[in-house]
Structures are given as structure tokens and as C-alpha cells.
Design an enzyme around this catalytic site. Structure first.
Site, PDB file in Angstrom:
ATOM      1  N   TYR A 107       4.955 -87.350  66.116  1.00  0.00           N
ATOM      2  CA  TYR A 107       4.711 -87.930  64.793  1.00  0.00           C
ATOM      3  C   TYR A 107       5.565 -87.205  63.765  1.00  0.00           C
ATOM      4  CZ  TYR A 107       2.118 -89.011  60.449  1.00  0.00           C
ATOM      5  OH  TYR A 107       1.760 -89.396  59.171  1.00  0.00           O
ATOM      6  N   SER A 148       5.660 -88.573  55.680  1.00  0.00           N
ATOM      7  CA  SER A 148       4.462 -87.722  55.681  1.00  0.00           C
ATOM      8  C   SER A 148       4.854 -86.284  55.385  1.00  0.00           C
ATOM      9  CB  SER A 148       3.806 -87.769  57.065  1.00  0.00           C
ATOM     10  OG  SER A 148       2.863 -86.733  57.204  1.00  0.00           O
TER      11      SER A 148
HETATM   12  P1  NAP Z   1      -4.450 -96.461  58.274  1.00  0.00           P
HETATM   13  O1  NAP Z   1      -5.552 -96.545  57.271  1.00  0.00           O
HETATM   14  O2  NAP Z   1      -4.760 -95.999  59.652  1.00  0.00           O
HETATM   15  O3  NAP Z   1      -3.734 -97.903  58.336  1.00  0.00           O
HETATM   16  C1  NAP Z   1      -2.703 -98.103  59.264  1.00  0.00           C
HETATM   17  C2  NAP Z   1      -2.170 -99.496  59.083  1.00  0.00           C
HETATM   18  O4  NAP Z   1      -1.055 -99.664  59.978  1.00  0.00           O
HETATM   19  C3  NAP Z   1      -3.172-100.575  59.458  1.00  0.00           C
HETATM   20  O5  NAP Z   1      -2.953-101.690  58.593  1.00  0.00           O
HETATM   21  C4  NAP Z   1      -2.783-100.936  60.898  1.00  0.00           C
HETATM   22  O6  NAP Z   1      -3.092-102.284  61.228  1.00  0.00           O
HETATM   23  C5  NAP Z   1      -1.292-100.798  60.801  1.00  0.00           C
HETATM   24  N1  NAP Z   1      -0.623-100.561  62.090  1.00  0.00           N
HETATM   25  C6  NAP Z   1      -0.837 -99.554  62.962  1.00  0.00           C
HETATM   26  N2  NAP Z   1       0.004 -99.677  64.007  1.00  0.00           N
HETATM   27  C7  NAP Z   1       0.741-100.791  63.780  1.00  0.00           C
HETATM   28  C8  NAP Z   1       1.771-101.446  64.493  1.00  0.00           C
HETATM   29  N3  NAP Z   1       2.217-100.973  65.668  1.00  0.00           N
HETATM   30  N4  NAP Z   1       2.307-102.577  63.966  1.00  0.00           N
HETATM   31  C9  NAP Z   1       1.866-103.070  62.768  1.00  0.00           C
HETATM   32  N5  NAP Z   1       0.897-102.492  62.047  1.00  0.00           N
HETATM   33  C10 NAP Z   1       0.348-101.362  62.560  1.00  0.00           C
HETATM   34  O7  NAP Z   1      -3.245 -95.527  57.762  1.00  0.00           O
HETATM   35  P2  NAP Z   1      -2.899 -94.906  56.322  1.00  0.00           P
HETATM   36  O8  NAP Z   1      -3.616 -93.606  56.212  1.00  0.00           O
HETATM   37  O9  NAP Z   1      -3.026 -95.926  55.269  1.00  0.00           O
HETATM   38  O10 NAP Z   1      -1.358 -94.541  56.579  1.00  0.00           O
HETATM   39  C11 NAP Z   1      -0.312 -95.409  56.199  1.00  0.00           C
HETATM   40  C12 NAP Z   1       1.000 -94.653  56.389  1.00  0.00           C
HETATM   41  O11 NAP Z   1       0.963 -93.439  55.629  1.00  0.00           O
HETATM   42  C13 NAP Z   1       1.303 -94.247  57.832  1.00  0.00           C
HETATM   43  O12 NAP Z   1       2.680 -94.399  58.100  1.00  0.00           O
HETATM   44  C14 NAP Z   1       0.909 -92.780  57.871  1.00  0.00           C
HETATM   45  O13 NAP Z   1       1.613 -92.060  58.854  1.00  0.00           O
HETATM   46  C15 NAP Z   1       1.301 -92.357  56.456  1.00  0.00           C
HETATM   47  N6  NAP Z   1       0.589 -91.162  56.013  1.00  0.00           N
HETATM   48  C16 NAP Z   1      -0.770 -91.152  55.902  1.00  0.00           C
HETATM   49  C17 NAP Z   1      -1.408 -89.987  55.488  1.00  0.00           C
HETATM   50  C18 NAP Z   1      -2.900 -89.884  55.368  1.00  0.00           C
HETATM   51  O14 NAP Z   1      -3.419 -88.745  55.250  1.00  0.00           O
HETATM   52  N7  NAP Z   1      -3.634 -90.985  55.340  1.00  0.00           N
HETATM   53  C19 NAP Z   1      -0.640 -88.844  55.181  1.00  0.00           C
HETATM   54  C20 NAP Z   1       0.740 -88.908  55.297  1.00  0.00           C
HETATM   55  C21 NAP Z   1       1.343 -90.063  55.709  1.00  0.00           C
HETATM   56  P3  NAP Z   1      -4.494-102.721  61.933  1.00  0.00           P
HETATM   57  O15 NAP Z   1      -5.574-102.534  60.886  1.00  0.00           O
HETATM   58  O16 NAP Z   1      -4.279-104.158  62.287  1.00  0.00           O
HETATM   59  O17 NAP Z   1      -4.690-101.803  63.105  1.00  0.00           O
END
Ligand code: NAP
Length: 226
Positions: free
Chosen positions: A149, A134
Site C-alpha cells: 500500500y 496517503s
Molecule cells: P473507504 O471508506 O473504504 O471507501 C473506499 C471506496 O473505494 C468505496 O467506495 C469502495 O467501493 C471503493 N473501492 C474499493 N476498491 C475498489 C475497486 N477495486 N474498484 C472501484 N472502487 C473500489 O475509503 P476512504 O477512507 O474513503 O479512502 C479513500 C481513499 O483515501 C483511498 O485511496 C485511501 O487509500 C485514501 N486514504 C484514506 C485514509 C483514511 O484514513 N481513511 C488515509 C489516507 C488515504 P465499495 O463501497 O463498492 O466497496
């Protein structure tokens, strides 16, 4: 030959978009999730892999997941996220919150990568590991104070480099992608006002979509196409 990938946290957001893009590129993709079974199964139906429920912050759950899926050519350590820091800042922070966030955003990548790499080495697979970090691994999030985080994701950056230099001798590529704001469900907890505030800090004046992130994934596995 069939190429197999595991994407953690692929029931939605960046993980889902990654899994679907890999499937379009001919991969069989296992879809990990923790809560959203129906959504994960719907993704897996399109990617030809299994929908696998496992908490990636738990080493035993990760071992059980790898026993089910076997070796993979590509691992995407995507599951993660920031829970809002409890009131009071670092000095008052309950340490179980720290442990939980480090387990989700750093330990998870270590658990999954170790098992994936062991299998790759044993089977002579010149594979690839991609860690989703991130922007908060690089800049301080003063107002939101998602401190563990940020620390976990910064650890993930160095983890990527450290295992990358070790594993390349086995032909295994390790890379990291550090997105800025991406419009996914993770943003639901913020108000419109908060989001407009984040956008004002971005030179482009807006965040990205999953389609901005996904094209970076194939760069890490071009060596697997041969
Ligand atoms: P998201 O839409 O909240 O999706 C999170 C995913 O992770 C979901 O499939 C969730 O499964 C799964 N998950 C959460 N906790 C888990 C666990 N303990 N074990 C297995 N699966 C788990 O998130 P996203 O925005 O796509 O983010 C994906 C990655 O990108 C993350 O690592 C996040 O930190 C990083 N990121 C995101 C952003 C942003 O702005 N969106 C920016 C920088 C980095 P369930 O649906 O079953 O709960």
C-alpha cells in the site's frame, strides 16, 4: 456549460464526500464503486451522474467504464485502500498480495488517468486529475506493515508529478492529496485501542474527517471555472 466529473470509489468515505461537494459546486458527478450498488446509486441520485460498477484495478473494466461515461473534465482517483498484510512480513509475503495492492493503489490511477487524459486532449478540455494518495506514501508504517500500500501510494505521488509535467501543455492540471488518518469505514478493521494508538502519534491528537479533505479538491480545478 455542464462540467462532468468521475470520482472513483465514491459510494462512501472521502470519495462520497468529494462527489457531493462537487455536486454542490454545480458539477455532474459519475460515481464509481465495486460492491456497494445501493449506496453508490444514492450518491449518484444527488450528483446527477451515473453509478458505475467497475473494478478500477482492472484495466479492461476501466476501459468499459470510460466507454459508458465518455469524456470528463475532472477525474478524482480516490478508490484504494490497504488490506492488512498477511502474517510474516515482507520476506514471507505472497506476491499476489503485492500485485493486488499495487493494482488497486497505483495501476488504477494510471488506467483511469490515461483514458481521461486522452479524451481531454482530443476534445480540447483543460481538465484536472486529482490523485488521493496517503501519508503512508511518506512515512513507514512499522507496526501494520502495509508495505505494498505504501509503495503504491508513493508511486502515485511520483506518477502525479510525472504526468503533471507532461499534461500541463494541454492545460490539464494534475494534483495529489495525501491524507493522514481520516475517520471512514476504512478504519473499521482497527480496534479502538489501535485507533487511540494512531491518534497519539498525530501532533493534533486526532485524525481528520472527510470535511477536512474535501476543501482541498476545488484548488485543483479553479482554472476550469473560467
Ligand atoms: P473507504 O471508506 O473504504 O471507501 C473506499 C471506496 O473505494 C468505496 O467506495 C469502495 O467501493 C471503493 N473501492 C474499493 N476498491 C475498489 C475497486 N477495486 N474498484 C472501484 N472502487 C473500489 O475509503 P476512504 O477512507 O474513503 O479512502 C479513500 C481513499 O483515501 C483511498 O485511496 C485511501 O487509500 C485514501 N486514504 C484514506 C485514509 C483514511 O484514513 N481513511 C488515509 C489516507 C488515504 P465499495 O463501497 O463498492 O466497496
Amino acid at each position: 456549460m455542464e462540467k462532468i466529473a468521475l470520482v472513483t470509489g465514491a459510494s462512501r468515505g472521502i470519495g462520497k464526500a468529494t462527489a457531493l461537494a462537487l455536486a454542490r459546486d454545480g458539477w455532474t458527478v459519475h460515481v464509481n464503486y465495486i460492491r456497494s450498488r445501493e449506496a453508490a446509486e444514492a450518491v449518484a441520485a444527488q450528483t446527477g451522474g451515473m453509478a458505475i460498477c467497475a473494478d478500477v484495478s482492472d484495466g479492461q473494466a476501466v476501459s468499459a467504464m470510460f466507454e459508458k461515461i465518455g469524456p470528463v473534465d475532472l477525474l478524482v482517483n480516490n478508490a484504494g485502500g490497504a488490506l492488512k498484510m498477511p502474517k510474516g512480513g515482507f520476506v514471507d509475503m505472497p506476491m499476489d498480495y503485492w500485485d493486488e495492492q499495487i493494482a488497486l493503489n497505483l495501476n488504477s490511477a494510471a488506467y483511469c488517468s490515461q483514458l481521461a487524459a486522452r479524451c481531454m486532449i482530443e476534445k480540447g478540455i483543460h481538465g484536472s486529475i486529482i490523485n488521493i494518495s496517503s501519508i503512508h506514501s511518506l512515512v513507514t508504517w512499522v507496526k501494520r506493515k502495509a508495505l505494498p500500500y505504501s509503495a503504491g501510494k508513493a508511486g502515485m505521488n511520483m506518477f502525479t508529478k510525472s504526468i503533471g509535467v507532461e499534461l500541463i501543455k494541454y492545460g490539464i492540471n494534475v494534483n495529489c492529496i495525501a491524507p493522514g488518518l481520516v475517520y471512514t469505514k476504512i478504519m473499521d478493521r482497527y480496534s479502538e485501542r489501535d485507533i487511540r494508538g494512531f491518534e497519539r502519534k498525530i501532533p493534533a491528537g486526532r485524525g481528520g474527517t472527510v470535511d477536512d479533505i474535501v476543501p482541498m479538491i476545488p484548488v485543483s480545478y479553479t482554472h476550469l471555472r473560467a
